[in-house]
Scaffold this motif. Sequence first.
Motif, PDB file in Angstrom:
ATOM      1  N   PHE A 128       0.941  -1.311   0.020  1.00  0.00           N
ATOM      2  CA  PHE A 128      -0.099   0.055   0.120  1.00  0.00           C
ATOM      3  C   PHE A 128       0.900   1.325   0.110  1.00  0.00           C
ATOM      4  O   PHE A 128       0.465   2.186  -0.738  1.00  0.00           O
ATOM      5  CB  PHE A 128      -0.875   0.042   1.226  1.00  0.00           C
ATOM      6  CG  PHE A 128      -2.285  -0.835   1.212  1.00  0.00           C
ATOM      7  CD1 PHE A 128      -3.411  -0.373  -0.049  1.00  0.00           C
ATOM      8  CD2 PHE A 128      -2.487  -1.773   1.579  1.00  0.00           C
ATOM      9  CE1 PHE A 128      -4.338  -1.014  -0.304  1.00  0.00           C
ATOM     10  CE2 PHE A 128      -3.720  -2.484   1.511  1.00  0.00           C
ATOM     11  CZ  PHE A 128      -4.730  -2.001   0.484  1.00  0.00           C
ATOM     12  N   VAL A 129       1.977   1.176   0.794  1.00  0.00           N
ATOM     13  CA  VAL A 129       2.770   2.373   0.729  1.00  0.00           C
ATOM     14  C   VAL A 129       3.287   2.822  -0.532  1.00  0.00           C
ATOM     15  O   VAL A 129       3.664   3.888  -1.095  1.00  0.00           O
ATOM     16  CB  VAL A 129       3.923   2.105   1.803  1.00  0.00           C
ATOM     17  CG1 VAL A 129       4.944   3.214   1.690  1.00  0.00           C
ATOM     18  CG2 VAL A 129       3.503   2.146   3.179  1.00  0.00           C
ATOM     19  N   ALA A 130       3.835   1.733  -1.224  1.00  0.00           N
ATOM     20  CA  ALA A 130       4.493   1.801  -2.672  1.00  0.00           C
ATOM     21  C   ALA A 130       3.323   2.433  -3.538  1.00  0.00           C
ATOM     22  O   ALA A 130       3.585   3.471  -4.305  1.00  0.00           O
ATOM     23  CB  ALA A 130       5.054   0.420  -3.297  1.00  0.00           C
ATOM     24  N   VAL A 131       2.181   1.750  -3.527  1.00  0.00           N
ATOM     25  CA  VAL A 131       1.011   2.443  -4.276  1.00  0.00           C
ATOM     26  C   VAL A 131       0.768   3.682  -3.928  1.00  0.00           C
ATOM     27  O   VAL A 131       0.793   4.551  -5.213  1.00  0.00           O
ATOM     28  CB  VAL A 131      -0.283   1.196  -4.284  1.00  0.00           C
ATOM     29  CG1 VAL A 131      -1.211   1.907  -5.087  1.00  0.00           C
ATOM     30  CG2 VAL A 131       0.090   0.165  -4.628  1.00  0.00           C
ATOM     31  N   LEU A 132       0.815   4.020  -2.844  1.00  0.00           N
ATOM     32  CA  LEU A 132       0.435   5.570  -2.500  1.00  0.00           C
ATOM     33  C   LEU A 132       1.377   6.508  -2.807  1.00  0.00           C
ATOM     34  O   LEU A 132       1.264   7.516  -3.481  1.00  0.00           O
ATOM     35  CB  LEU A 132       0.271   5.574  -0.954  1.00  0.00           C
ATOM     36  CG  LEU A 132      -1.515   5.290  -0.383  1.00  0.00           C
ATOM     37  CD1 LEU A 132      -1.354   5.314   1.009  1.00  0.00           C
ATOM     38  CD2 LEU A 132      -2.288   6.476  -1.071  1.00  0.00           C
ATOM     39  N   LEU A 133       2.626   6.010  -2.617  1.00  0.00           N
ATOM     40  CA  LEU A 133       3.729   6.740  -3.199  1.00  0.00           C
ATOM     41  C   LEU A 133       3.770   7.164  -4.483  1.00  0.00           C
ATOM     42  O   LEU A 133       3.916   8.114  -4.947  1.00  0.00           O
ATOM     43  CB  LEU A 133       5.007   6.508  -2.723  1.00  0.00           C
ATOM     44  CG  LEU A 133       5.443   6.199  -1.265  1.00  0.00           C
ATOM     45  CD1 LEU A 133       6.596   5.441  -0.848  1.00  0.00           C
ATOM     46  CD2 LEU A 133       5.620   7.834  -0.552  1.00  0.00           C
ATOM     47  N   LEU A 134       3.708   6.308  -5.350  1.00  0.00           N
ATOM     48  CA  LEU A 134       3.799   6.233  -6.743  1.00  0.00           C
ATOM     49  C   LEU A 134       2.662   7.086  -7.368  1.00  0.00           C
ATOM     50  O   LEU A 134       2.824   8.054  -8.137  1.00  0.00           O
ATOM     51  CB  LEU A 134       3.769   4.894  -7.495  1.00  0.00           C
ATOM     52  CG  LEU A 134       5.157   4.200  -7.208  1.00  0.00           C
ATOM     53  CD1 LEU A 134       4.998   2.845  -7.703  1.00  0.00           C
ATOM     54  CD2 LEU A 134       6.124   4.836  -7.856  1.00  0.00           C
ATOM     55  N   ASN A 136       0.572   9.244  -5.705  1.00  0.00           N
ATOM     56  CA  ASN A 136       0.759  10.649  -5.185  1.00  0.00           C
ATOM     57  C   ASN A 136       1.928  11.339  -5.917  1.00  0.00           C
ATOM     58  O   ASN A 136       1.625  12.617  -6.153  1.00  0.00           O
ATOM     59  CB  ASN A 136       0.841  10.549  -3.795  1.00  0.00           C
ATOM     60  CG  ASN A 136      -0.235  10.374  -2.845  1.00  0.00           C
ATOM     61  OD1 ASN A 136      -1.386  10.339  -3.535  1.00  0.00           O
ATOM     62  ND2 ASN A 136      -0.162  10.012  -1.785  1.00  0.00           N
ATOM     63  N   LEU A 137       2.826  10.627  -6.243  1.00  0.00           N
ATOM     64  CA  LEU A 137       3.963  11.395  -7.107  1.00  0.00           C
ATOM     65  C   LEU A 137       3.277  11.761  -8.496  1.00  0.00           C
ATOM     66  O   LEU A 137       3.741  12.751  -8.968  1.00  0.00           O
ATOM     67  CB  LEU A 137       5.130  10.296  -7.209  1.00  0.00           C
ATOM     68  CG  LEU A 137       6.441  11.070  -8.019  1.00  0.00           C
ATOM     69  CD1 LEU A 137       6.743  12.163  -7.249  1.00  0.00           C
ATOM     70  CD2 LEU A 137       7.419  10.089  -8.332  1.00  0.00           C
ATOM     71  N   MET A 138       2.512  11.121  -8.998  1.00  0.00           N
ATOM     72  CA  MET A 138       2.030  11.382 -10.445  1.00  0.00           C
ATOM     73  C   MET A 138       0.916  12.433 -10.451  1.00  0.00           C
ATOM     74  O   MET A 138       0.823  13.234 -11.099  1.00  0.00           O
ATOM     75  CB  MET A 138       1.342  10.007 -10.905  1.00  0.00           C
ATOM     76  CG  MET A 138       2.218   8.930 -11.456  1.00  0.00           C
ATOM     77  SD  MET A 138       3.483   9.554 -12.501  1.00  0.00           S
ATOM     78  CE  MET A 138       4.990   9.702 -11.493  1.00  0.00           C
ATOM     79  N   ASP A 139       0.407  12.664  -9.210  1.00  0.00           N
ATOM     80  CA  ASP A 139      -0.604  13.711  -8.765  1.00  0.00           C
ATOM     81  C   ASP A 139       0.271  14.801  -8.928  1.00  0.00           C
ATOM     82  O   ASP A 139      -0.441  16.122  -9.398  1.00  0.00           O
ATOM     83  CB  ASP A 139      -1.065  13.493  -7.372  1.00  0.00           C
ATOM     84  CG  ASP A 139      -2.125  12.603  -7.447  1.00  0.00           C
ATOM     85  OD1 ASP A 139      -2.756  12.232  -8.525  1.00  0.00           O
ATOM     86  OD2 ASP A 139      -2.801  12.178  -6.388  1.00  0.00           O
ATOM     87  N   ALA A 140       1.466  15.114  -8.482  1.00  0.00           N
ATOM     88  CA  ALA A 140       2.152  16.235  -8.458  1.00  0.00           C
ATOM     89  C   ALA A 140       2.665  16.831  -9.889  1.00  0.00           C
ATOM     90  O   ALA A 140       2.904  17.879 -10.343  1.00  0.00           O
ATOM     91  CB  ALA A 140       3.847  16.013  -7.884  1.00  0.00           C
TER      92      ALA A 140
END
Length: 439
Positions: A128-134, A136-140
Motif C-alpha cells: 500500500f505504501v508503494a502504491v500510494l507513493l507512486l 501521489n507522485l504522479m498527482d504532482a
Amino acid sequence: MAEAETLVRKDGPEQPGQPGQPEPHAYGSPFSPGYLGFVAANGFSAIGNSAWFVALTVVLTETASPTVTGAVLALCSLPALLGLLVGGAVVDRTGPRRVMITADLLRCAVQAAAAVVAWLGHLSVPVFVAVLLLTNLMDAFFMPASGALRPRLLPREHLLRGNSLFLLGARGGQALGGPIGALLMGVGGAALVAGFDAVSFAVSAVAVLLLRAPAVRQASAPAPVSAPDAVDRAGPPPESLPARIREGLRYIRGHRDLLWLIVLIGLSELASMGPVNVGLVLLADRYGTPLGVGALLTAFTLGAVASFLISTAWPTRRRSGGMVVAGVTGQGLLLAVLGLIGSFGPAVAVYFGLGMLSGLVGNVLGSLVQRWAAPEVRGRVMSVLNMTAFTAVPVGNLMLGVLVNAVGLPATMVLHGALAGLAALIAAVRPAIGRARLD
C-alpha cells in the motif's frame, strides 16, 4: 494523435486589469462535446481514486494499528507536495497534455499491478505504501498540467465557467467514490476496487488524448523569465529542471499582483481549512449531536457544489475582483459567527455558506491566476498555487489545535474570521485585484 504542445506567444503576459492578446483555444464553449467529455472522464477518475481510498483505509485498519494507518496516509501525501515544483517545470518544458496522459497511464499501470497483487492475496502495508507513493507522485505532475491545459482549451471569457464544470465533475466524483468503493469492496474486495481505479485512469488518459489541440503556430523558443516583461526577450531557455524552477519562482516574485493572488488563496485556505477539518469535530462534540460531523461536512460539500453550479450558470466576469473581496469578507463573518452560535441547526447553515463562498472565491482566484500567468510559465505558476493550497491544510489544522488549547474554541473561530478579513483587506487595497475582470 499528434501533440500540438506549442508555447503560445503574446505581446506579453496579460497584465492585471488589461486584457492581453487572446490565446488560441480548442473549443468555443465549455459545453462543447470535447470539453464535456474531458470533464466527465476526470470526474470518473475522481470516482476511482476516491473508491480506492476507501479500500485502502479499510484494509489498512484491518491489518495495521490506527497509528500506522495515520502515519502511512500522512507520509504518503508528501510526494505530491514535494514533487509539485518539479511537476510544474516538466509541464512547461514538455506540454500539459502530454504530461497528463503520461501521468494517467502510469497511475493506471500502478493500480493494475495493485489489483493483481490483491487478487493473489499478497496485500500488505509495504504494498500500500508503494502504491500510494507512486500515485501521489504522479498527482504532482497531473495537477499543474491540468491547470495549465484548461486555458488552452477555452476562450478566456469562458474560463471561469469551464473551471466550474471541471471542479463540479471532480467534486461529484469524490462524493460518489465513497459509496461506490464500499460497494465494490463488498462484492470483490480490494482487487476489484484497484481494477476499477485502473480503468478510470485509462479512461481519463484516452479523454485527454482525444482533446482537440489548439491550432497554434510553432513559436520560437521562450526566453528565460525573470519578470512579467521578460517573456519575449531573446535568449536560450534554461535546460535543467532546477534552473526552470528558479525561473518560475523569479517570475512569480516579479509579477507582484500574481504573487498576491497566490497569497490570497493561501490565506483563504488557511482561514477555512482548520474549521472545516478539525473545527467541525469540536463543534459537533460541543452540540452533542451524534451525526454532527457528517452533517456539517455534507453541508460544506453541498455549499461548494452549489458554488460551482452558480458559476456555471452565472459566471462572475466584470466584477470578479469585487466578488473576491465580498466573498472573503463573508467567509470571515461566517467563521466568526461559528464561535458565537450555540445550536446545531444554524451551524449547518453556516457550513453550507462557508462551502459556497470558499468555492466561489477559490474558483475566481484560480481562474485569475491562469489568466494572468504567461503561457510559458503557467505550469510552474500552477504548481506553486497547488503547493500553497496543500500546505494550508496541515498548517491550518495545527494552527486551530494550538489556538483552541490557548484561547478556546469561540475565540479561535473569531481569530480565523479575522484572518479571512485580512485576506479581504489585501484584495481590496490591491487595485488590480479589486478591479479584476474575467470577461
